[in-house]
Design a protein around this motif. Structure first.
Motif, PDB file in Angstrom:
ATOM      1  N   ILE A 380       1.475  -2.640  -7.213  1.00  0.00           N
ATOM      2  CA  ILE A 380       0.619  -2.115  -6.192  1.00  0.00           C
ATOM      3  C   ILE A 380       1.230  -2.537  -4.934  1.00  0.00           C
ATOM      4  O   ILE A 380       0.690  -1.819  -3.980  1.00  0.00           O
ATOM      5  CB  ILE A 380      -0.732  -2.622  -6.613  1.00  0.00           C
ATOM      6  CG1 ILE A 380      -0.917  -4.118  -6.218  1.00  0.00           C
ATOM      7  CG2 ILE A 380      -1.543  -1.948  -7.593  1.00  0.00           C
ATOM      8  CD1 ILE A 380      -2.537  -4.370  -6.432  1.00  0.00           C
ATOM      9  N   ALA A 381       2.364  -3.348  -5.071  1.00  0.00           N
ATOM     10  CA  ALA A 381       2.936  -3.731  -3.734  1.00  0.00           C
ATOM     11  C   ALA A 381       3.287  -2.877  -2.665  1.00  0.00           C
ATOM     12  O   ALA A 381       3.488  -2.892  -1.489  1.00  0.00           O
ATOM     13  CB  ALA A 381       3.943  -4.958  -4.035  1.00  0.00           C
ATOM     14  N   PRO A 382       4.097  -1.934  -3.369  1.00  0.00           N
ATOM     15  CA  PRO A 382       4.792  -0.839  -2.346  1.00  0.00           C
ATOM     16  C   PRO A 382       3.747  -0.238  -1.606  1.00  0.00           C
ATOM     17  O   PRO A 382       4.065   0.291  -0.382  1.00  0.00           O
ATOM     18  CB  PRO A 382       5.475   0.059  -3.640  1.00  0.00           C
ATOM     19  CG  PRO A 382       5.663  -0.660  -4.555  1.00  0.00           C
ATOM     20  CD  PRO A 382       4.588  -1.733  -4.556  1.00  0.00           C
ATOM     21  N   PHE A 383       2.712   0.095  -2.194  1.00  0.00           N
ATOM     22  CA  PHE A 383       1.764   0.965  -1.385  1.00  0.00           C
ATOM     23  C   PHE A 383       1.073   0.190  -0.016  1.00  0.00           C
ATOM     24  O   PHE A 383       1.138   0.801   0.797  1.00  0.00           O
ATOM     25  CB  PHE A 383       0.442   1.345  -2.393  1.00  0.00           C
ATOM     26  CG  PHE A 383      -0.786   2.024  -1.600  1.00  0.00           C
ATOM     27  CD1 PHE A 383      -0.685   3.138  -1.025  1.00  0.00           C
ATOM     28  CD2 PHE A 383      -1.883   1.163  -1.252  1.00  0.00           C
ATOM     29  CE1 PHE A 383      -1.795   3.732  -0.298  1.00  0.00           C
ATOM     30  CE2 PHE A 383      -2.964   1.666  -0.812  1.00  0.00           C
ATOM     31  CZ  PHE A 383      -2.917   2.927  -0.145  1.00  0.00           C
ATOM     32  N   ILE A 384       0.852  -1.194  -0.439  1.00  0.00           N
ATOM     33  CA  ILE A 384       0.132  -1.921   0.471  1.00  0.00           C
ATOM     34  C   ILE A 384       1.354  -2.305   1.600  1.00  0.00           C
ATOM     35  O   ILE A 384       0.910  -2.223   2.823  1.00  0.00           O
ATOM     36  CB  ILE A 384      -0.103  -3.481  -0.194  1.00  0.00           C
ATOM     37  CG1 ILE A 384      -1.309  -3.084  -1.205  1.00  0.00           C
ATOM     38  CG2 ILE A 384      -0.680  -4.201   1.118  1.00  0.00           C
ATOM     39  CD1 ILE A 384      -2.479  -2.595  -0.433  1.00  0.00           C
ATOM     40  N   ALA A 385       2.611  -2.364   1.304  1.00  0.00           N
ATOM     41  CA  ALA A 385       3.687  -2.433   2.148  1.00  0.00           C
ATOM     42  C   ALA A 385       3.871  -1.299   3.029  1.00  0.00           C
ATOM     43  O   ALA A 385       3.910  -1.735   4.354  1.00  0.00           O
ATOM     44  CB  ALA A 385       4.969  -2.555   1.246  1.00  0.00           C
ATOM     45  N   ILE A 386       3.929  -0.014   2.452  1.00  0.00           N
ATOM     46  CA  ILE A 386       3.758   0.982   3.413  1.00  0.00           C
ATOM     47  C   ILE A 386       2.809   1.049   4.283  1.00  0.00           C
ATOM     48  O   ILE A 386       2.883   1.483   5.457  1.00  0.00           O
ATOM     49  CB  ILE A 386       4.128   2.185   2.482  1.00  0.00           C
ATOM     50  CG1 ILE A 386       5.215   2.291   1.726  1.00  0.00           C
ATOM     51  CG2 ILE A 386       4.019   3.692   3.401  1.00  0.00           C
ATOM     52  CD1 ILE A 386       5.436   3.548   0.595  1.00  0.00           C
ATOM     53  N   VAL A 387       1.561   0.888   3.993  1.00  0.00           N
ATOM     54  CA  VAL A 387       0.479   1.103   4.751  1.00  0.00           C
ATOM     55  C   VAL A 387       0.415   0.164   5.931  1.00  0.00           C
ATOM     56  O   VAL A 387       0.114   0.310   6.957  1.00  0.00           O
ATOM     57  CB  VAL A 387      -0.891   0.979   4.070  1.00  0.00           C
ATOM     58  CG1 VAL A 387      -2.175   0.992   4.939  1.00  0.00           C
ATOM     59  CG2 VAL A 387      -1.172   2.150   3.016  1.00  0.00           C
ATOM     60  N   ASN A 388       0.654  -1.294   5.477  1.00  0.00           N
ATOM     61  CA  ASN A 388       0.851  -2.310   6.588  1.00  0.00           C
ATOM     62  C   ASN A 388       1.826  -1.932   7.574  1.00  0.00           C
ATOM     63  O   ASN A 388       1.453  -2.151   8.891  1.00  0.00           O
ATOM     64  CB  ASN A 388       1.228  -3.722   5.999  1.00  0.00           C
ATOM     65  CG  ASN A 388       0.139  -4.282   5.186  1.00  0.00           C
ATOM     66  OD1 ASN A 388      -0.885  -3.615   5.196  1.00  0.00           O
ATOM     67  ND2 ASN A 388       0.244  -5.419   4.540  1.00  0.00           N
ATOM     68  N   PHE A 389       3.013  -1.077   7.122  1.00  0.00           N
ATOM     69  CA  PHE A 389       3.986  -0.914   7.906  1.00  0.00           C
ATOM     70  C   PHE A 389       3.696   0.124   9.161  1.00  0.00           C
ATOM     71  O   PHE A 389       3.946   0.054  10.296  1.00  0.00           O
ATOM     72  CB  PHE A 389       5.447  -0.365   7.326  1.00  0.00           C
ATOM     73  CG  PHE A 389       6.715  -0.133   8.183  1.00  0.00           C
ATOM     74  CD1 PHE A 389       7.464  -1.093   8.792  1.00  0.00           C
ATOM     75  CD2 PHE A 389       6.893   1.301   8.180  1.00  0.00           C
ATOM     76  CE1 PHE A 389       8.385  -0.630   9.675  1.00  0.00           C
ATOM     77  CE2 PHE A 389       7.738   1.349   9.028  1.00  0.00           C
ATOM     78  CZ  PHE A 389       8.652   0.582   9.460  1.00  0.00           C
ATOM     79  N   ARG A 390       2.792   1.085   8.617  1.00  0.00           N
ATOM     80  CA  ARG A 390       2.343   2.039   9.274  1.00  0.00           C
ATOM     81  C   ARG A 390       1.418   1.703  10.478  1.00  0.00           C
ATOM     82  O   ARG A 390       1.401   2.357  11.661  1.00  0.00           O
ATOM     83  CB  ARG A 390       1.690   3.290   8.616  1.00  0.00           C
ATOM     84  CG  ARG A 390       2.633   4.176   7.817  1.00  0.00           C
ATOM     85  CD  ARG A 390       1.867   5.194   7.239  1.00  0.00           C
ATOM     86  NE  ARG A 390       1.010   6.212   8.269  1.00  0.00           N
ATOM     87  CZ  ARG A 390       0.363   6.963   7.785  1.00  0.00           C
ATOM     88  NH1 ARG A 390      -0.055   7.296   6.646  1.00  0.00           N
ATOM     89  NH2 ARG A 390      -0.201   7.689   8.937  1.00  0.00           N
ATOM     90  N   LEU A 391       0.553   0.660  10.183  1.00  0.00           N
ATOM     91  CA  LEU A 391      -0.522   0.051  10.808  1.00  0.00           C
ATOM     92  C   LEU A 391       0.280  -0.518  12.153  1.00  0.00           C
ATOM     93  O   LEU A 391      -0.123  -0.527  13.149  1.00  0.00           O
ATOM     94  CB  LEU A 391      -1.292  -0.988  10.079  1.00  0.00           C
ATOM     95  CG  LEU A 391      -2.489  -0.238   9.673  1.00  0.00           C
ATOM     96  CD1 LEU A 391      -3.286  -1.416   8.936  1.00  0.00           C
ATOM     97  CD2 LEU A 391      -3.552   0.323  10.576  1.00  0.00           C
TER      98      LEU A 391
END
Length: 436
Positions: A380-391
């Motif tokens: 599940i790490a890739p999804f969280i990584a992408i969202v954090n980066f967008r924020l």
């Protein structure tokens, strides 16, 4: 005099900021270091050192973004997910509830093993095999519900310092002595076969910890600001985070080195039972420092694992509390719930009961439980990584002056590619195994 006064003020301010980074480090040092890094060194020598370093480096941005976002906005990453849209917050909620029981179970099981090794609790109540686990969970819940975690936090810092010094000392002495002699019949295991790949993903899943736990950094940063009444600069907040992060990264290398130099090639297999595993880990220290250190190391190892358990319980309860407030209640009702801590306390109990049931299922195999929990975290790490980066890279959610520098953005892209590639690689391997 003016310069000295300013220096004193700066040091005083840094002391007010320190806390979230230390909590993060104590959460990391638990299972990923004491268990997984040691297993990596014992089973594969230094063959997986690259994976440990890569995971620490490529995951770094997404944990840093938690502290950065909290300082810049005064809110948590969870609030940020809500700003992006309810669908993001709902997905994070699903991720949290699908992984929290396994993660808490793995950490609690290891902690109970170190407690059992230290005090021999299994012998006190042989018919109740989960007595050490139940005791750890009950104490954690009582401490957090009563609200005495602040006092324990000071003790954790001292114990953490003891384990830090002990680990570095054992690391240096192990290097000085060199590796143990290999058995003549020992065969070096392959990394890129089915078993090696499955362990590789599990190892990187919690190295230094699960990416979805990055929201905890932001929650702890906000809690520290409320506790001290001091609003730190971005540099001060990141200094606290970086201190905790890179100390935990260095310790992960120390643990894999201890496993590689003291166990690899000897034919010794790390036990699956939690208490026996804890005893083996503590013996890694005594083999280099001396038998006199056993009780000191055993107490320090349990204490740091207990701190990890507290951090995991608190992190999940805080996350569930904030998610619940944002998803299911209006602002006025959410504020009232936050003040009386009902959702927080209920979340603690729910997490504890769910984790206890998971441990009951995996009672005979610590390593299987840990591998399952860490693998879930990695996928599940890739999804969280992408969202954090967008924020943290959009002016819609954060001030431009508080955005990450260019080098950190580049590292973020590389990190997303790294996490996504290995997740897809793992899925491919699993499908191949199933079809075969």
């Amino acid at each position: 005099m003016a310069y000295l006064s300013q220096a004193h003020i700066n040091l005083k301010n840094i002391y007010k900021v320190l806390g979230p980074g230390i909590l993060f480090a104590s959460t990391c040092i638990g299972v990923s270091h004491l268990v997984q890094s040691t297993r990596a060194g014992a089973a594969y020598g230094f063959a997986l050192l690259w994976a440990i370093i890569a995971a620490n480096v490529f995951k770094y941005p997404f944990f840093e973004f938690g502290s950065r976002y909290a300082n810049a906005t005064g809110t948590s990453l969870i609030d940020g997910y809500n700003k992006m849209g309810k669908v993001y917050l709902s997905l994070y909620f699903l991720i949290t509830i699908s992984s929290m029981f396994f993660v808490t179970a793995a950490v609690g099981f290891v902690t109970a093993g170190f407690l059992d090794n230290l005090l021999g609790l299994s012998n006190l109540w042989p018919s109740f095999k989960l007595f050490p686990v139940a005791l750890v969970f009950v104490i954690c819940l009582l401490i957090l519900i009563v609200g005495k975690y602040n006092a324990l936090d000071g003790i954790m810092k001292v114990v953490g310092a003891v384990l830090l010094i002990s680990t570095i000392l054992a690391f240096i002495l192990a290097l000085a002595k060199g590796p143990v002699a290999m058995e003549s019949t020992f065969q070096i295991p392959k990394v890129f076969n089915d078993a090696g790949i499955l362990f590789l993903i599990a190892l990187m899943g919690w190295m230094p910890t699960a990416v979805d736990l990055s929201a905890w950094n932001s929650l702890w940063t906000i809690a520290r600001i409320k506790q001290t009444g001091y609003k730190p600069t971005l540099k001060e907040t990141l200094l606290d985070f970086n201190l905790g992060y890179w100390v935990s990264a260095i310790l992960s290398i120390c643990f894999v080195t201890l496993g590689a130099l003291l166990i690899f090639g000897t034919g010794i297999t790390l036990p699956s039972k939690s208490a026996d595993f804890a005893n083996m880990v503590v013996q890694l220290y005594t083999a280099t420092i001396g038998n006199w250190s056993y009780i000191v190391i055993a107490a320090a190892a349990f204490s740091i694992m207990f701190g990890t358990s507290l951090g995991v319980f608190d992190g999940y309860a805080r996350s569930l509390e904030r998610i619940t407030e944002l998803l299911f209640y209006k602002k006025e009702k959410a504020s009232k719930l936050s003040s009386n801590r009902k959702v927080y306390n209920f979340s603690l109990i729910a997490v504890g009961l769910g984790a206890y049931l998971i441990i009951a299922i995996f009672l005979s195999d610590l390593k299987q439980l840990v591998d399952l929990a860490t693998t879930i975290s990695f996928l599940i790490a890739p999804f969280i990584a992408i969202v954090n980066f967008r924020l943290v890279t959009s002016e819609k959610y954060i001030q431009k002056s508080k955005m990450p520098p260019k080098w950190l953005k580049i590292l973020s892209y590389l990190g997303i590619v790294f996490l996504t590639s290995f997740s897809l690689f793992y899925i491919g391997v699993k499908l191949e195994i199933i079809n075969f």
